[in-house]
Design a protein around this motif. Structure first.
Motif, PDB file in Angstrom:
ATOM      1  N   GLN A 168       0.810  -1.212   0.000  1.00 52.45           N
ATOM      2  CA  GLN A 168       0.000   0.000   0.000  1.00 52.45           C
ATOM      3  C   GLN A 168       0.850   1.272   0.000  1.00 52.45           C
ATOM      4  O   GLN A 168       0.394   2.323  -0.470  1.00 52.45           O
ATOM      5  N   ILE A 169       2.074   1.225   0.507  1.00 48.06           N
ATOM      6  CA  ILE A 169       2.914   2.431   0.526  1.00 48.06           C
ATOM      7  C   ILE A 169       3.471   2.702  -0.873  1.00 48.06           C
ATOM      8  O   ILE A 169       3.517   3.839  -1.342  1.00 48.06           O
ATOM      9  N   SER A 208      -7.739   3.345  -6.118  1.00 51.26           N
ATOM     10  CA  SER A 208      -7.582   4.465  -5.180  1.00 51.26           C
ATOM     11  C   SER A 208      -8.192   5.740  -5.752  1.00 51.26           C
ATOM     12  O   SER A 208      -8.338   5.902  -6.969  1.00 51.26           O
ATOM     13  N   GLN A 263      -7.174   3.969  -0.566  1.00 52.27           N
ATOM     14  CA  GLN A 263      -6.887   2.859  -1.460  1.00 52.27           C
ATOM     15  C   GLN A 263      -7.543   1.581  -0.948  1.00 52.27           C
ATOM     16  O   GLN A 263      -7.536   1.293   0.250  1.00 52.27           O
ATOM     17  N   THR A 312      -6.789   1.511   2.980  1.00 46.91           N
ATOM     18  CA  THR A 312      -5.702   2.406   3.390  1.00 46.91           C
ATOM     19  C   THR A 312      -6.063   3.870   3.151  1.00 46.91           C
ATOM     20  O   THR A 312      -6.604   4.219   2.102  1.00 46.91           O
ATOM     21  N   TYR A 350      -4.056   7.653   3.143  1.00 48.53           N
ATOM     22  CA  TYR A 350      -2.654   8.058   3.043  1.00 48.53           C
ATOM     23  C   TYR A 350      -2.517   9.571   2.843  1.00 48.53           C
ATOM     24  O   TYR A 350      -3.439  10.257   2.395  1.00 48.53           O
ATOM     25  N   LYS A 363       5.497   9.387   2.074  1.00 48.74           N
ATOM     26  CA  LYS A 363       4.105   8.946   2.101  1.00 48.74           C
ATOM     27  C   LYS A 363       3.833   8.249   3.427  1.00 48.74           C
ATOM     28  O   LYS A 363       4.579   7.349   3.834  1.00 48.74           O
ATOM     29  N   THR A 401       0.887   6.161   5.654  1.00 54.07           N
ATOM     30  CA  THR A 401      -0.334   5.380   5.443  1.00 54.07           C
ATOM     31  C   THR A 401      -0.910   4.879   6.760  1.00 54.07           C
ATOM     32  O   THR A 401      -0.180   4.656   7.731  1.00 54.07           O
ATOM     33  N   TYR A 402      -2.217   4.717   6.752  1.00 50.32           N
ATOM     34  CA  TYR A 402      -2.927   4.065   7.857  1.00 50.32           C
ATOM     35  C   TYR A 402      -3.809   2.988   7.224  1.00 50.32           C
ATOM     36  O   TYR A 402      -4.675   3.291   6.395  1.00 50.32           O
ATOM     37  N   THR A 403      -3.584   1.732   7.609  1.00 51.88           N
ATOM     38  CA  THR A 403      -4.240   0.602   6.953  1.00 51.88           C
ATOM     39  C   THR A 403      -5.025  -0.246   7.945  1.00 51.88           C
ATOM     40  O   THR A 403      -4.546  -0.558   9.043  1.00 51.88           O
ATOM     41  N   ASP A 410       5.986  -0.624   7.477  1.00 52.06           N
ATOM     42  CA  ASP A 410       4.702  -0.324   8.109  1.00 52.06           C
ATOM     43  C   ASP A 410       4.601  -0.998   9.470  1.00 52.06           C
ATOM     44  O   ASP A 410       5.545  -1.636   9.947  1.00 52.06           O
TER      45      ASP A 410
END
Length: 471
Positions: free
Chosen positions: A21-22, A353, A382, A397, A399, A411, A413-415, A442
């Motif tokens: 995801q990143i 996304s 995303q 996610t 971001y 970048k 992210t929070y997933t 992550d």
């Protein structure tokens, strides 16, 4: 067969996943094109430094962690073990994914004033494994069958697959206009080794018999398919040099072959909003070389043992009696072995996304816009979905992306996924001259106690890039 089981046990000690995801949408990094062949391209050409242009590994488990069982928290070990077992679900899983680029590159082409087409290519190695928790097997081993008379244990809980492959790929990307970019990537898979057991069915039930005997009723339909493993584990032909040579040939299209493709697009809704999507690894591999399959299909009732011996006859001794019992029990698990070819399907992955860009760069002295600098910030969401044997797995996610200064972007992210609701990640991309370096990781909140981590991942790589805005 025992060597195959050992191989499977060794592999299943690790647990990984495939979500990146990143990296997804991080267009400053050329490898982001592998996640969406229709992504935006920001370089005229690049080549990845061999063997270190992209390395990815991610560790995780959706069930209990090592800390849950072995933590020094004053709770009795047996109590923690029991809680862990009863807290399991048959849909909990351990999955494995590791990827290494052998070589990669890409270049733009088109008219002298509008290079709107891009070719990318390369070879990478990938290892993918998933094993679901065989809950009924574990409960039966923990409790025994005496406490579970008439309970049906599902032998179909045994469900796993794993494969090491090399992938030759070539992709085409075209920017149709200021709004639409699309791309497609063709792939040739070469399987180095495969193990698959995903269509198991059946049950085990213990019932009360006569004279305090137990009846053990088996209804089994179990199958294990393997390719590329038996020859490597064969003691008679064991030779390290030969094994290395065999592996090299399989990596270079000498293994079991298959075909697949990726497809994707990016659509610029307006000046600030962007939508994109991709479908990856739509493909298969046909396994026809170095095959050994095991099938166990039977309905059988084992009536147990009379501990107070048998009634002696002229034709049967005590040794005969126990030998017959042993043979009866072994016959139950006498598997059929064959070398039939089989097909495995690659785990299809969906990425999509929605992105909002803001913060145009301005000169400080006049607050005028700097030409061709674009937006400095972006936020978005995303969705990632991967097809798996029992059910799809998904991750969502949010971001934030920012150009920190020239040559450095980040970048965050929070997933939310099958592993955790608190997965925070960070990726950095730095460019010094034409050399690009990136690093991503992550689940930072779980680093304070790695034994209690549900998942941890790392990505890094080096590339040599000529950007489009360079002379």
């Amino acid at each position: 067969m025992n060597k195959v089981c050992f191989f499977i046990l060794f592999v299943s000690c690790f647990a990984f996943s495939q979500n990146k995801q990143i990296l997804y949408g991080f267009s400053e990094i050329p490898q982001s094109l592998m996640l969406n062949p229709g992504g935006n391209v920001k370089n005229d050409w690049y080549f990845g430094i061999p063997l270190i242009s992209h390395f990815h590994v991610q560790v995780g488990a959706s069930g209990s962690t090592v800390y849950d069982i072995f933590a020094d928290d004053g709770i009795n070990f047996n109590t923690k073990l029991k809680n862990a077992i009863y807290g399991m679900r048959s849909t909990d899983f351990y999955s494995v994914n590791e990827q290494l680029d052998i070589f990669s590159g890409g270049f733009a082409f088109g008219s002298s004033y509008n290079k709107n087409k891009y070719i990318s290519f390369g070879l990478y190695q990938e290892f993918d494994f998933i094993s679901y928790v065989p809950k009924d097997y574990i409960v039966l081993a923990f409790e025994g069958n005496q406490k579970n008379i008439n309970r049906r244990f599902d032998t179909g809980d045994l469900n796993f697959s794993g494969e090491m492959i090399s992938v030759f790929h070539i992709g085409f990307n075209k920017k149709v206009n200021e709004q639409l970019t699309y791309g497609i990537r063709g792939k040739v898979y070469s399987s180095v080794a495969n193990v698959s057991s995903i269509k198991n069915k059946g049950s085990f039930i213990t019932t009360q018999g006569e004279n305090n005997f137990y009846n053990h009723i088996f209804d089994l339909d179990l199958e294990l398919n393997t390719s590329g493993i038996i020859s490597l584990l064969d003691d008679e032909n064991s030779d390290i040099k030969n094994d290395i040579s065999t592996l090299q040939k399989r990596f270079l299209l000498g293994g079991n072959l298959g075909l697949g493709f990726d497809v994707g697009f990016t659509y610029q809704i307006d000046k600030q909003w962007t939508f994109d999507a991709s479908l990856l690894d739509v493909g298969f591999i046909k396994h026809s070389k170095d095959i050994e399959n095991y099938k166990l299909e039977n309905q059988y009732t084992f009536e147990g043992i009379d501990p107070f011996f048998f009634e002696s006859t002229e034709n049967q001794t005590a040794d005969d009696y126990w030998s017959n019992i042993e043979e009866d029990f072994e016959d139950l698990f006498d598997s059929e072995i064959n070398t039939n070819s089989y097909i495995t399907w690659r785990p299809i992955k969906l990425n999509t996304s929605l992105n909002y860009s803001f913060g145009e760069k301005r000169f400080k002295d006049c607050y005028c816009l700097q030409a061709n600098q674009g937006y400095q910030n972006a936020v978005g969401g995303q969705l990632y979905v991967i097809n798996r044997p029992k059910q799809p797995q998904a991750a969502l996610t949010a971001y934030y992306f920012r150009h920190l200064f020239k040559g450095l972007s980040a970048k965050i992210t929070y997933t939310v996924d099958s592993y955790s609701f608190t997965n925070i990640g960070l990726g950095l991309s730095a460019q010094l001259g034409n050399v690009n370096f990136y690093m991503m990781a992550d689940n930072f909140l779980e680093y304070q106690n790695i034994y209690n981590a549900q998942s941890v991942s790392l990505q890094l790589g080096f590339n040599y890039i000529f950007n489009k805005n360079e002379d």
